[in-house]
Design an enzyme around this catalytic site. Structure first.
Site, short mmCIF file in Angstrom:
data_model
loop_
_atom_site.label_atom_id
_atom_site.label_comp_id
_atom_site.label_asym_id
_atom_site.label_seq_id
_atom_site.Cartn_x
_atom_site.Cartn_y
_atom_site.Cartn_z
N ARG A 70 0.83 -1.21 0.00
CA ARG A 70 0.00 0.00 0.00
C ARG A 70 0.87 1.26 0.00
NH1 ARG A 70 -3.78 -0.24 4.87
NH2 ARG A 70 -4.65 1.63 3.97
N GLN A 101 -8.85 10.83 8.84
CA GLN A 101 -8.61 9.44 9.24
C GLN A 101 -7.65 8.79 8.25
OE1 GLN A 101 -12.57 7.41 10.41
NE2 GLN A 101 -13.17 9.29 9.40
N ASN A 102 -7.33 9.51 7.19
CA ASN A 102 -6.51 8.90 6.13
C ASN A 102 -5.03 8.91 6.50
OD1 ASN A 102 -8.91 8.72 4.84
ND2 ASN A 102 -8.55 10.41 3.42
N ASP A 104 -2.70 8.54 4.06
CA ASP A 104 -2.01 8.65 2.76
C ASP A 104 -1.22 9.94 2.56
OD1 ASP A 104 -4.04 10.55 2.14
OD2 ASP A 104 -5.29 9.02 1.20
N HIS A 119 -5.27 8.78 12.40
CA HIS A 119 -4.90 7.36 12.30
C HIS A 119 -3.45 7.17 11.85
CE1 HIS A 119 -9.43 6.05 11.90
NE2 HIS A 119 -9.13 6.55 13.07
N GLY A 186 -16.45 12.07 2.82
CA GLY A 186 -15.94 10.75 2.43
C GLY A 186 -15.63 9.81 3.59
N THR A 187 -16.46 9.85 4.61
CA THR A 187 -16.30 8.85 5.68
C THR A 187 -17.64 8.17 5.94
OG1 THR A 187 -15.68 8.41 7.98
CG2 THR A 187 -16.51 10.64 7.50
N PRO A 213 -21.20 10.40 -1.74
CA PRO A 213 -22.17 9.88 -2.71
C PRO A 213 -23.30 9.09 -2.03
CG PRO A 213 -19.92 9.23 -3.30
CD PRO A 213 -19.86 9.83 -1.92
#
Ligand code: APR
Length: 250
Positions: A70, A101-102, A104, A119, A186-187, A213
């Site tokens: 990842r 929470q990402n 990246d 996180h 987006g969570t 969405p």
């Protein structure tokens, strides 16, 4: 539910915006979310084996290689218009804080400056026993290397069953309590304690706008639910703010 126009108005007059983000904000960068029924990571991978301290100790090479894979993918990934829109917001609102929470690092790559990573971050490493921070760890090792103290090295991310970094969590609570506008982007709103932040912000009087969405448990308390992908929706809001600023300056 109030309409888009009132969101723009609220945003324009906001003094402090907090954006709570999850995996969905990075989906348009090509990073899979966790709970999507078709493409979510937890559909194909077992979180018990891969994202818990017990799973790591049971099979360190397995967990190491999964995070390594990842980490390698994420290294080549670029922020998308959703990340850039939130970074752009800093030029328009006095205070903007990202609570993500990402793991990246894409908000920082997009230029956001005030970021709380609840996180952790997949590019950093610590040792399992003593949390000693590590210098850059090379990719493609077959198993976790050892720290100077002899403990196994692991990614500096929060696994299921682990406590969040107390300083970050405390700061996140304080930020939502003092925000007048909160984006929830987006969570799925299912993982605690991050999932409680919108409720705390709402109680303290913030205007809550959810961008997703799909509906989530947070939709019920949102003052406005903007349904759709965050790249399109957030950049559209920024465009509207810009247009108003141009109109006013002219
Ligand atoms: N734009 C915005 N939101 C989107 C998009 C998009 N383009 N695509 C999907 N989403 C939404 C989904 O509808 C869903 O509500 O993103 C959300 C992703 O939810 P999860 O996969 O549950 O991710 P997240 O909420 O970040 O998970 C929380 O769980 O597994 C742990 O530690 C991991 O930080 C993660 C935590």
């Amino acid at each position: 539910m109030k309409n888009n126009e009132s969101v723009v108005e609220r945003l324009r007059s906001a003094q402090k915006v907090v954006a709570l983000t999850g995996a969905g904000v990075s989906k348009e960068s090509g990073i899979p979310t966790f709970r999507d029924a078709q493409t979510g990571l937890w559909k194909d991978y077992d979180p018990e084996r891969l994202a818990t301290p017990e799973g790591f100790l049971a099979d360190p090479p397995l967990v190491w290689q999964w995070y390594d894979m990842r980490r390698e993918k994420i290294a080549d990934v670029q922020p998308n218009p959703g990340h850039y829109a939130l970074a752009e917001l800093e030029k328009m609102i006095p205070v903007v804080v990202i609570v993500t929470q990402n793991i990246d690092g894409l908000h920082a790559k997009a230029g956001s400056r005030d970021i709380i990573e609840l996180h952790g971050n997949i590019t950093r490493h610590i040792c399992f026993d003593n949390r000693h921070q590590q210098e850059k760890v090379p990719l493609k090792l077959k198993q976790p290397p050892c720290c100077r103290c002899g403990s196994l090295i692991r990614p500096d991310v929060v696994w299921f069953g682990e406590a969040l970094p107390p300083d970050s969590l405390e700061k996140a609570f304080a930020e939502v309590r003092s925000a007048d506008f909160i984006f929830v982007v987006g969570t799925s709103g299912l993982v605690q304690p991050a999932a409680s932040l919108p409720y705390i912000g709402k109680q303290a009087g913030a205007y809550i706008v959810e961008v997703n969405p799909e509906e989530t448990p947070i939709t019920d308390i949102a003052d406005c639910f903007l349904q759709g992908p965050s790249g399109r929706i957030l950049s559209n809001l920024i465009e509207q703010l810009r247009a108003i600023a141009v109109e006013e300056s002219g």
